[in-house]
Design a protein around this motif. Structure first.
Motif, PDB file in Angstrom:
ATOM      1  N   SER A  11      46.703  78.079  77.690  1.00 20.45           N
ATOM      2  CA  SER A  11      47.050  78.411  79.076  1.00 20.45           C
ATOM      3  C   SER A  11      47.234  79.919  79.194  1.00 20.45           C
ATOM      4  O   SER A  11      47.792  80.564  78.299  1.00 20.45           O
ATOM      5  N   PRO A  12      46.775  80.498  80.285  1.00 16.44           N
ATOM      6  CA  PRO A  12      46.893  81.947  80.453  1.00 16.44           C
ATOM      7  C   PRO A  12      48.342  82.350  80.721  1.00 16.44           C
ATOM      8  O   PRO A  12      49.163  81.554  81.183  1.00 16.44           O
ATOM      9  N   SER A  13      48.646  83.602  80.412  1.00 16.67           N
ATOM     10  CA  SER A  13      49.970  84.150  80.705  1.00 16.67           C
ATOM     11  C   SER A  13      49.825  85.239  81.749  1.00 16.67           C
ATOM     12  O   SER A  13      48.816  85.938  81.812  1.00 16.67           O
ATOM     13  N   ARG A  14      50.826  85.402  82.575  1.00 17.27           N
ATOM     14  CA  ARG A  14      50.813  86.433  83.597  1.00 17.27           C
ATOM     15  C   ARG A  14      52.247  86.725  84.029  1.00 17.27           C
ATOM     16  O   ARG A  14      53.150  85.925  83.810  1.00 17.27           O
ATOM     17  N   ASP A  15      52.436  87.890  84.594  1.00 17.36           N
ATOM     18  CA  ASP A  15      53.738  88.262  85.130  1.00 17.36           C
ATOM     19  C   ASP A  15      53.810  87.825  86.583  1.00 17.36           C
ATOM     20  O   ASP A  15      52.959  88.211  87.399  1.00 17.36           O
ATOM     21  N   ALA A  94      61.450  90.998  90.168  1.00 19.06           N
ATOM     22  CA  ALA A  94      61.061  91.552  88.863  1.00 19.06           C
ATOM     23  C   ALA A  94      59.945  90.717  88.250  1.00 19.06           C
ATOM     24  O   ALA A  94      60.002  89.474  88.263  1.00 19.06           O
ATOM     25  N   PRO A  95      58.874  91.348  87.717  1.00 18.51           N
ATOM     26  CA  PRO A  95      57.801  90.607  87.052  1.00 18.51           C
ATOM     27  C   PRO A  95      58.375  89.823  85.868  1.00 18.51           C
ATOM     28  O   PRO A  95      59.066  90.388  85.017  1.00 18.51           O
ATOM     29  N   THR A  96      58.058  88.539  85.845  1.00 14.11           N
ATOM     30  CA  THR A  96      58.614  87.660  84.808  1.00 14.11           C
ATOM     31  C   THR A  96      57.483  87.072  83.988  1.00 14.11           C
ATOM     32  O   THR A  96      56.580  86.434  84.549  1.00 14.11           O
ATOM     33  N   PRO A  97      57.478  87.277  82.648  1.00 12.00           N
ATOM     34  CA  PRO A  97      56.419  86.711  81.806  1.00 12.00           C
ATOM     35  C   PRO A  97      56.408  85.186  81.889  1.00 12.00           C
ATOM     36  O   PRO A  97      57.448  84.549  81.712  1.00 12.00           O
ATOM     37  N   CYS A  98      55.223  84.613  82.185  1.00  8.21           N
ATOM     38  CA  CYS A  98      55.110  83.161  82.335  1.00  8.21           C
ATOM     39  C   CYS A  98      53.830  82.652  81.693  1.00  8.21           C
ATOM     40  O   CYS A  98      52.817  83.361  81.654  1.00  8.21           O
ATOM     41  N   ILE A  99      53.918  81.426  81.160  1.00  5.53           N
ATOM     42  CA  ILE A  99      52.729  80.694  80.713  1.00  5.53           C
ATOM     43  C   ILE A  99      52.382  79.728  81.850  1.00  5.53           C
ATOM     44  O   ILE A  99      53.176  78.851  82.194  1.00  5.53           O
TER      45      ILE A  99
END
Length: 723
Positions: A11-15, A94-99
């Motif tokens: 799965s891709p990760s994005r902020d 705030a940008p939050t790292p997510c899968i």
């Protein structure tokens, strides 16, 4: 040709801005566990988010993405970030790292939530210990580690101690061949080689408990709570080259252990000698030093009487103020159910201070001091213990001969004991060469022999002839002796009194003497117990009544009435009573056997019942120091349950050994409970026991009993015997 397996796609990760995230109801975690949300928030604020959130797009009614994302896995991290935003420490977008997983992923969100927690493997305890040690190696201190990992410095110190155990034992622990409790026990010692030796020893031992490991690692070491350590102090021990005490961070250790007993004993000896020299300089003829004074060390010595030093006006005022404060506390808290700890501590401190004021130093007549000495030992709290003064028989003043040439008191001829006797010296404390001689002698030192008689005196008759003649006389004396019961009783009493009150240089012709009990295994506090003081006081009263010289003893005993003779007889005979369950040596030493000890104890129960022995009334109580610290925790709980009931045992079953021992002492303070070895078994059939022993109780001999005895031939006598 075989088809290559299809490769998976992660799965891709994005902020994603935090305000676009919402907490999913698919999160399976409902019960709070582990680190709290505020603590997790502080950790994220310090080191950032080291693990992203697992999210899925939120779809509208037509199946289109709305721009928002739900969080089915990572709910606690979500709430921690939410808390930081509320505290204005993090921007709400705030940008939050997510899968990011597909909204229509065939695996349900609930499974993702469950799997994230299920497949998480916590650190092995050994990795925790080593990890903290790595941080210390990088320069971190204990307080910083504790603060960053939300624990206490004490816990960090314990884990670092476990990290210091031998690497070989770490591997054993990692392979689950050793329990955590065993590893804790090994941390008592810093000696890796010794740790490994003890582990190898366990392979051949049925006992593999943590307590056994601690015992093996500390054998030969001396507890810091030992009175020897208190006497010299740990600081003095370390200053003399000793290592710091080894500590047990997981059990009550009373300050730990010192590992060099040889150094400790040398320091104790040197300090005792120095204290003895200081005390001897006050004018005493001799000073005898010992770590523990032997039982009966003052037997045969005359105690001189001192005068307590008077109190100063300042001490009088201080004593009055302390007593007034003690009375106020008693009035205020007498009826309270629970007394605060600070109030109890103050009451104890007041009692101790009053004791120090009331217990005055004694002053003695310089002339008496010049012929007397003192015994110096170490009390249980490590303080110096002085007992004095005492005059040896050979140091008693010799009476001047009268005009008829009669000699002085023969008791002054020199019948000394081997305790506390100073080396022979010239006048003014100098030897024949003029060098100063110390009057301080360890109590185990040998004494000077008395002057021997001249070996070349011409005997009037050959030894063999004298032996033959006196053998015949002995038989005649035995025959006459057997026909005079009153004389026989007086002779046995005479022999007993000689053994109890006089030096053994002149023996009675009756070869019946007391084998006075000397305890090979005895608690240090035995000399200060209630029975010991009672015996000493009774002994002193009789000693005051008896003549100084044993040459006058026979006539003095005949002057006593029957009741007095019987009382003195009982006092002397009591000193030969031995009801101790001695530790039977592994190899027979010809002195004591298991069978003889068992027979001795069985007969002691007969005597105990005859005299109505009351151990509780005599002053014994189960204390932490004298009993509970020497038994296991299950034994403590069993004893409390027996004495007070199971509910009281349940109140303390969660405590550590030291705390449990102290609480057990408090609970059983007034219970009147005794451990099994101190109890007197009750007779099942008293009449049968009386018939077996042939007696119905202790009675005086006929010639000592003031009551008229029935005629052996009378009908009344037969009637009593037939009942």
């Amino acid at each position: 040709m075989a088809k290559a397996p299809q490769k998976i796609t992660l799965s891709p990760s994005r902020d994603i801005p935090f305000d676009k995230l919402i907490l999913s109801q698919s999160n399976v975690r409902r019960v709070k566990a582990g680190v709290s949300i505020p603590e997790l928030a502080e950790d994220i604020a310090r080191r950032g988010l080291i693990q992203g959130l697992n999210v899925r797009p939120v779809l509208d009614g037509e199946g289109q993405e709305t721009g928002s994302f739900e969080v089915p896995a990572g709910g606690r991290r979500y709430r921690a970030l939410e808390l930081l935003i509320r505290k204005k420490r993090l921007a709400k977008n705030a940008p939050t790292p997510c899968i990011v997983k597909d909204a229509n992923d065939p695996i349900p969100a609930e499974e993702d939530s469950y799997a994230e927690n299920h497949f998480r493997e916590p650190l092995h305890p050994l990795d925790q210990f080593r990890g903290m040690q790595m941080l210390v190696d990088k320069g971190w201190d204990v307080d910083a580690i504790a603060a960053h990992f939300m624990t206490t410095p004490a816990v960090v110190t314990q884990r670092l101690k476990l990290a210091s155990v031998s690497p070989k034992l770490h591997e054993v622990y990692a392979e689950e061949r050793m329990s955590l409790q065993q590893l804790m026990a090994f941390s008592v010692s810093d000696d890796h080689e010794r740790q490994e030796q003890v582990w190898e020893l366990l392979a051949h031992s049925l006992n593999k408990s943590a307590a056994y490991i601690r015992d093996r690692l500390t054998e030969g070491a001396v507890r810091v709570a030992d009175k020897r350590v208190r006497f010299v102090t740990v600081d003095a021990y370390v200053a003399a080259g000793g290592r710091q005490a080894m500590r047990d961070l997981f059990e009550e250790d009373d300050g730990g252990w010192l590992t060099d007993p040889t150094l400790l004993d040398r320091l104790v000896g040197e300090k005792l000698q120095a204290e003895g020299e200081r005390i001897g300089a006050e004018g005493w003829k001799w000073v005898a030093t010992a770590l523990d004074l032997p039982w009966g060390v003052t037997n045969g010595l005359r105690e001189i009487v001192g005068t307590p030093a008077p109190m100063t006006a300042e001490e009088d005022a201080k004593l009055a103020a302390l007593q007034a404060e003690a009375d106020e506390l008693e009035d205020e808290w007498a009826d309270a159910h629970d007394v605060p700890d600070d109030v109890s501590a103050r009451a104890v401190a007041i009692d101790a201070e009053i004791g120090r004021l009331v217990d005055r130093a004694m002053t003695f007549d310089p002339e008496e001091m010049a012929r007397a000495g003192v015994f110096v030992s170490i009390d249980v709290d490590g303080s110096l213990l002085l007992e004095g003064g005492y005059v040896r028989p050979e140091d008693e003043p010799v009476a001047e001969p009268d005009g008829d040439g009669a000699e002085g008191d023969p008791d002054a001829e020199g019948n000394g004991t081997d305790t506390g006797r100073a080396p022979a010296s010239g006048q003014d404390g100098e030897d024949d060469r003029g060098a100063p001689v110390s009057n301080v002698v360890p109590i185990t030192a040998a004494t000077d022999d008395d002057d021997d008689a001249d070996d070349e005196i011409v005997k009037p008759l050959p030894d063999r002839l004298v032996a033959d003649l006196t053998a015949w006389r002995t038989l005649a004396l035995q025959d006459a002796f057997a026909q005079s019961p009153s004389t026989a009783f007086a002779a046995v009493l005479h022999a007993f009194v000689l053994s109890s009150f006089y030096m053994a240089s002149r023996e009675s012709c009756l070869q019946a003497s007391l084998n006075t009990v000397s305890f090979g295994w005895a608690p240090a506090s035995l000399r200060n117990s209630g029975p010991a003081k009672s015996i000493a006081e009774r002994h002193a009263r009789w000693k005051e009544r008896l003549p100084r010289s044993e040459n006058d003893l026979w006539e003095a005993l005949l002057q006593l009435d029957g009741a007095e003779q019987a009382a003195l007889f009982a006092h002397c005979a009591s000193k030969a009573v031995n009801a101790q369950a001695e530790i039977v040596p592994k190899h027979d030493n010809g002195r004591v056997s298991k069978h003889s000890v068992e027979r001795r104890l069985e007969h002691s129960h007969v005597l105990a019942r005859a005299v109505g022995l009351d151990i509780v009334g005599a002053g014994w109580k189960p204390t932490a120091e004298d009993y509970f610290r020497s038994v296991t925790k299950p034994r403590i709980l069993a004893d409390v349950s027996e004495a007070k009931g199971p509910k009281f045992a349940e109140m303390i079953d969660h405590l550590k050994k030291g705390d449990m021992a102290r609480e057990a002492e408090r609970l059983l303070d007034d219970a009147g409970w005794l451990p099994e070895p101190m109890r007197t078994p009750e007779l099942v059939d008293l009449l049968a026991a009386e018939q077996a022993t042939g007696t119905e109780g202790a009675v005086l001999p006929a010639f000592l009993d003031d009551e008229p005895q029935p005629d052996a031939e009378s009908d009344e006598s037969f009637a009593v015997a037939a009942e």
